[in-house]
Design a protein around this motif. Sequence first.
Motif, PDB file in Angstrom:
ATOM      1  N   ALA A 144     115.978  46.350   4.200  1.00  0.00           N
ATOM      2  CA  ALA A 144     116.975  46.388   3.133  1.00  0.00           C
ATOM      3  C   ALA A 144     117.153  45.002   2.516  1.00  0.00           C
ATOM      4  N   ALA A 145     117.134  43.958   3.350  1.00  0.00           N
ATOM      5  CA  ALA A 145     117.255  42.594   2.837  1.00  0.00           C
ATOM      6  C   ALA A 145     116.069  42.248   1.943  1.00  0.00           C
ATOM      7  N   SER A 146     114.881  42.720   2.309  1.00  0.00           N
ATOM      8  CA  SER A 146     113.704  42.496   1.466  1.00  0.00           C
ATOM      9  C   SER A 146     113.879  43.155   0.111  1.00  0.00           C
ATOM     10  N   ASP A 147     114.433  44.368   0.116  1.00  0.00           N
ATOM     11  CA  ASP A 147     114.693  45.069  -1.148  1.00  0.00           C
ATOM     12  C   ASP A 147     115.673  44.275  -2.018  1.00  0.00           C
ATOM     13  N   LEU A 148     116.716  43.707  -1.389  1.00  0.00           N
ATOM     14  CA  LEU A 148     117.675  42.907  -2.148  1.00  0.00           C
ATOM     15  C   LEU A 148     117.021  41.650  -2.706  1.00  0.00           C
ATOM     16  N   GLY A 149     116.067  41.104  -1.977  1.00  0.00           N
ATOM     17  CA  GLY A 149     115.352  39.932  -2.473  1.00  0.00           C
ATOM     18  C   GLY A 149     114.576  40.252  -3.742  1.00  0.00           C
ATOM     19  N   MET A 150     113.948  41.429  -3.772  1.00  0.00           N
ATOM     20  CA  MET A 150     113.201  41.821  -4.973  1.00  0.00           C
ATOM     21  C   MET A 150     114.151  42.102  -6.133  1.00  0.00           C
ATOM     22  N   TYR A 151     115.302  42.688  -5.827  1.00  0.00           N
ATOM     23  CA  TYR A 151     116.325  42.908  -6.863  1.00  0.00           C
ATOM     24  C   TYR A 151     116.771  41.565  -7.436  1.00  0.00           C
ATOM     25  N   ALA A 152     117.042  40.608  -6.547  1.00  0.00           N
ATOM     26  CA  ALA A 152     117.514  39.300  -6.988  1.00  0.00           C
ATOM     27  C   ALA A 152     116.477  38.589  -7.852  1.00  0.00           C
ATOM     28  N   GLN A 153     115.212  38.716  -7.498  1.00  0.00           N
ATOM     29  CA  GLN A 153     114.174  38.065  -8.309  1.00  0.00           C
ATOM     30  C   GLN A 153     114.121  38.661  -9.711  1.00  0.00           C
ATOM     31  N   ASN A 154     114.200  39.987  -9.817  1.00  0.00           N
ATOM     32  CA  ASN A 154     114.274  40.604 -11.140  1.00  0.00           C
ATOM     33  C   ASN A 154     115.479  40.074 -11.919  1.00  0.00           C
ATOM     34  N   PHE A 155     116.601  39.972 -11.234  1.00  0.00           N
ATOM     35  CA  PHE A 155     117.844  39.492 -11.846  1.00  0.00           C
ATOM     36  C   PHE A 155     117.650  38.078 -12.397  1.00  0.00           C
ATOM     37  N   LEU A 156     117.078  37.198 -11.580  1.00  0.00           N
ATOM     38  CA  LEU A 156     116.906  35.805 -11.972  1.00  0.00           C
ATOM     39  C   LEU A 156     115.896  35.652 -13.109  1.00  0.00           C
ATOM     40  N   LEU A 157     114.811  36.403 -13.051  1.00  0.00           N
ATOM     41  CA  LEU A 157     113.805  36.311 -14.109  1.00  0.00           C
ATOM     42  C   LEU A 157     114.339  36.869 -15.425  1.00  0.00           C
ATOM     43  N   SER A 158     115.149  37.899 -15.336  1.00  0.00           N
ATOM     44  CA  SER A 158     115.736  38.470 -16.545  1.00  0.00           C
ATOM     45  C   SER A 158     116.704  37.476 -17.183  1.00  0.00           C
ATOM     46  N   LEU A 159     117.481  36.763 -16.366  1.00  0.00           N
ATOM     47  CA  LEU A 159     118.342  35.706 -16.896  1.00  0.00           C
ATOM     48  C   LEU A 159     117.509  34.676 -17.639  1.00  0.00           C
ATOM     49  N   THR A 160     116.427  34.234 -17.009  1.00  0.00           N
ATOM     50  CA  THR A 160     115.568  33.207 -17.605  1.00  0.00           C
ATOM     51  C   THR A 160     114.999  33.660 -18.932  1.00  0.00           C
ATOM     52  N   ALA A 161     114.552  34.913 -18.993  1.00  0.00           N
ATOM     53  CA  ALA A 161     113.962  35.438 -20.226  1.00  0.00           C
ATOM     54  C   ALA A 161     114.961  35.454 -21.374  1.00  0.00           C
ATOM     55  N   ARG A 162     116.244  35.446 -21.054  1.00  0.00           N
ATOM     56  CA  ARG A 162     117.300  35.468 -22.069  1.00  0.00           C
ATOM     57  C   ARG A 162     117.903  34.085 -22.335  1.00  0.00           C
TER      58      ARG A 162
END
Length: 224
Positions: A144-162
């Motif tokens: 589950a922690a690994s899944d949250l890590g992948m969620y967080a990476q999407n979150f961070l990259l999406s911030l960067t793209a904006r």
Amino acid sequence: MTKLTFAEVVAARYSARQFLPTAVDPQHLQGVLEDAQRAPSNCNTQPWHVHIVSGRTRDKVSAALLGAASQEQYSPDFSFDEKAFPNLLNERRREQGRAYYEALGIARGDNEGRLEAFRRNLEFFGAPHVAFLFMPMIGDGVRAASDLGMYAQNFLLSLTARGLAGVPQTLLGMFADPVRDVLGVDADMKLLFGISFGHPDLSNAAANLRIGRAPLTESVRFHD
């Protein structure tokens, strides 16, 4: 806003440690959350439970964290033993700390300056928003922690793209109880970490610090 390629977004992402008070446009925040929601997860379980705090609630959480820290009332849901780091990882950790304090102009023996830098973590580096990532405890929690890590990476990259920025903060996970208390989160939801985010304050050295990465030869092996 110039559209970046994926490689450019990955290269541009960094951990900003000083933010402007300007709130993120709600439409941008909605887009970031939708991008994060597309993260893969074990059997599509999507175990992340995300609480976004802003405004008065953000301030209440910060006050609770600072109060707990002043009393050394740590309440991590997951263990974290800095002494257990292997030598190479410990060297990288120390180098990051050295570069950060140098950027802030804090000398090695400046205990007061280091304490203030520590407090800035719990003030979210001035960010107007924080995402707290909770998860249910399933087995040892690793998947589950690994899944949250992948969620967080999407979150961070999406911030960067904006044109926005974020900083994932392990330290926020060290005070799980006060965060749960302020947000009314059930005890069976475990806090992994938080992400402070918003518009980076590029006039501040802490928001301009860039940390390099190890060469691929240190982490990748090819097998034919």
